[in-house]
Design an enzyme around this catalytic site. Structure first.
Site: not given
Lengths: 451, 76
Positions: A157, A200, A273, A291, A294
């Site tokens: 990442k 992972k 998340e 922020r 949606v």
């Protein structure tokens, strides 16, 4: 706060103006030349054209937005989501201009924008994380043995990535070093930073997230959401609360998320998340978004809390004013994203004029749209037209109500994702919570044949 | 054979803000070579030369707006 400038467009700009009006705050919509006749221009108190259609020359142009604020005498800027919402440099400029920035401190944006620093902050707060590197890989690291410890498959990442961008899968040791090299080059090109780290990979994961709210001193969570129905890492159907989550997992991610923002002295709304592995019943931190999101509407539906109102209140310097015990979760809510895309043709964007826009009604049904019939969908921006949010006392009732609500939707002139959403909500696998983040792509019937 | 964009959107001559343009006016291009990108609703599509030749002139500027069927570049 007397006059709020909304540095965004589409449904979220309309959404923010609605709450501002209820609070007696005047509104300024900034629009590109392509959005001069958009619905938001009709609902805002003032409209300023800030530049040509490409977002880089208008919605992303710091100086144009700040000049519009100065010219209109606005005293606050709400960035919405996307665009400048997680841009610390822009936040600093807003604050330096003597305006209220409706968002967290620039330092918080930077901390959570750096994925490896954010991961470390999460670990310090006791937030569960996946096995992986503590921070960005350095040249002296023995990468193959680190990778072997984490185990395969794993993902590389980009530290500066996010929103599903800058991630590459490594299935076995053979492709490890080569993939890291590609990921570094891609990260350099996309984010101007070649820092990457390893984590992972969970094959069949659900995406769950915790909504937090704080004033820098007191903090609460507004429960969790599930956003596992995704296509190419873009969410299209979200719900609250997250279904089929063991009580202890739910409690752990909620409590540690609050702990993370407490340690960061965070101000405003934020989302932590997680990936949730239903097989091992383990949840792990992905990233924090600094922020409004949606899918905040499903949280509003089950808590009765207007999250834009909370943002504006807290940005004005007010205290949170309630505690965790004051928040009551009621029922179940689903959100459906209606995009101007053609599911039958590889989700090709479908700009054009909307001839018919019939939206559903009835108890527990809310429609947040940035468009009305007769308006044009420009080819320059995100394809989200609007969202339909459905609430009912139970998840099963919310699914039945959603089927009914979606059957009332009639949009003509452009192609939309409505047909795909009707299919998704009626799937037994959805009702039984057997879906995961790769579910849509793994089912040819869904991406090939949806009308 | 002029190069035409089948899509509406924003035309970019470079793969990224800090990158060199794909091609410059006067460059020789091969059949199938990418000469720019068109962005439509955050999706990027490559614009390619259909046949080999010299790219004489861009008709659309970097960050310019294209409509379906617009000539993006003139080839010799």
């Amino acid at each position: 706060m007397k006059k709020l400038l909304i540095a965004n467009r589409g449904e979220i700009a309309v959404r923010i103006i609605r709450t501002a009006r209820e609070m007696g705050i005047a509104t300024v919509a900034v629009v590109s030349e392509a959005d001069e006749f958009a619905y938001v221009a009709e609902v805002a108190d003032e409209v300023i054209v800030i530049g040509p259609p490409p977002a880089g020359l208008s919605y992303l142009n710091h100086e144009s937005v700040l000049r519009a604020a100065a010219d209109t005498g606005a005293d606050a800027v709400h960035p919405g989501y996307g665009f400048l919402s997680e841009n610390a440099e822009f936040a600093r400029k807003v604050i330096a201009a003597g305006l209220i920035w409706v968002g967290p401190a620039p330092e918080s944006i930077e901390l959570m924008g750096d994925k490896s620093r954010a991961r470390r902050a999460a670990q310090d707060a006791g937030v569960p994380t996946l096995p992986g590197t503590q921070s960005a890989l350095s040249d002296d690291d023995d990468v193959p043995s680190i990778a072997a410890q984490i185990g395969y498959p794993l993902v590389v990442k980009a530290s500066a990535g996010g929103g599903g961008k800058g991630i590459r899968l490594v299935k076995s040791a053979e492709s490890l070093l080569e993939t890291i090299e590609i990921a570094r080059a891609e990260a350099q090109a996309a984010f101007n930073s070649s820092e990457v780290y390893l984590e992972k990979f969970i094959t069949h994961a659900r995406h769950v997230e915790v909504q937090i709210l704080g004033d820098g001193i007191d903090f609460v969570h507004l429960g969790d959401r599930d956003c596992s129905m995704q296509r190419q890492q873009q969410k299209i159907l979200e719900e609250a609360p997250a279904p089929n989550l063991p009580d202890e997992i739910r409690k752990r991610i909620r409590d540690t998320s609050v702990e993370l923002v407490r340690k960061a002295h965070y101000v405003g709304v934020g989302t932590i998340e997680f990936l949730y592995d239903p097989t091992t019943q383990e949840a792990a931190f992905i990233e924090m978004n600094t922020r409004i999101q949606v899918e905040h509407t499903v949280t509003e539906a089950i808590t009765g809390i207007d999250m834009i109102r909370e943002q504006l209140r807290i940005a004005s310097g007010e205290k949170l004013g309630f505690t965790q015990n004051d928040i009551v979760f009621t029922g179940s809510a689903l959100e459906f994203r209606i995009n101007a895309e053609d599911p039958a043709n590889k989700f090709m964007p479908s700009p054009g004029t909307i001839d018919v826009l019939t939206l559903p009604g009835g108890l527990g049904v809310r429609s947040d749209f940035g468009f009305t019939a007769g308006k044009s969908v420009a080819p320059y921006y995100d394809s989200l037209l609007g969202k339909i949010i459905v609430w009912a006392p139970t998840r099963q009732a919310a699914i039945r109500r959603s089927e009914r609500a979606l059957s009332e939707v009639d949009i003509q002139g452009i192609k939309t994702t409505t047909g795909l959403l009707r299919k998704l909500v009626s799937l037994a696998d959805f009702e039984n919570v057997k879906h995961h983040t790769k579910y849509i792509e793994s089912d040819v019937d869904l991406i090939g044949g949806a009308k | 054979m002029d190069i035409i964009s089948p899509l509406p959107g924003v035309f970019y001559r470079k793969p990224g803000p800090d990158k060199e343009p794909y091609v410059k006016e006067g460059d020789t291009v091969a059949a199938g070579q990418t000469i720019g990108l068109v962005e439509i609703m955050k999706q990027f599509s490559e614009v390619r030369a259909e046949s080999a030749g010299v790219l004489l002139e861009f008709k659309i500027d970097d960050f310019g707006i294209v409509n379906p069927g617009d000539v993006v570049a003139v080839m010799e």
